[in-house]
Scaffold this motif. Structure first.
Motif: not given
Length: 173
Positions: A76-91
């Protein structure tokens, strides 16, 4: 109310864990989750709840176990956490279907990347509670094994972007 994304592990992938998304939606609604929406048939669901993350996870895992007769892993992730995963994409320059985030319940151990075997051009990076993998030429022939990711579930950047958008209130279209 918090907007959440739940990612089910090993659902409707390679002939295992068949779960119609209508059933998943009904389970979430029965658990009291609001504005429940699924995305593609691989166990992705977006919803709102007043419960804390651990309570959301527990409620959904219990309903899934009752349905399937065996444990079904849920991340489970919050909306903010999922957005952070997307923004944190190192590639970020790589095609979205060639980069995955493997979602974990806890931060990956510091040596997680050094324990990986079978690398053949893949690039790896640690996230907060994710391990990012860029598959270069694709996953089909990859022999990559990441012991720390065994209990995780992977989604590619295209799916992550769609789920982050849905959780932020944008239509799935």
């Amino acid at each position: 109310m918090t907007s959440y994304i739940a990612l089910l592990r090993a659902v409707n992938v390679g002939g295992t864990g068949k779960l119609p998304m209508g059933e998943l939606k009904a389970m979430c609604e029965a658990a009291g989750f609001a504005d429940v929406r699924t995305y593609i048939a691989s166990g992705n669901v977006v919803f709102g709840s007043r419960l804390a993350e651990k309570a959301v996870k527990k409620a959904l895992e219990q309903r899934l176990q009752d349905y399937a007769g065996k444990p079904v892993g849920v991340v489970v992730r919050t909306a903010a956490e999922m957005a952070a995963v997307l923004a944190g994409n190192p590639f970020p320059q790589a095609a979205g279907n060639r980069v995955v985030a493997i979602f974990l319940d806890a931060p990956p151990p510091p040596g997680a990347l050094q324990e990986a075997t079978g690398l053949n051009g893949e690039r790896l990076a640690l996230g907060q509670r994710e391990i990012y993998v860029h598959y270069g030429e694709g996953m089909a022939d990859s022999r990559l094994k990441i012991p720390a990711a065994k209990a995780g579930t992977a989604r590619n950047m295209n799916t992550i972007a769609k789920l982050a958008g849905m959780a932020a209130g944008k239509p799935a279209g």
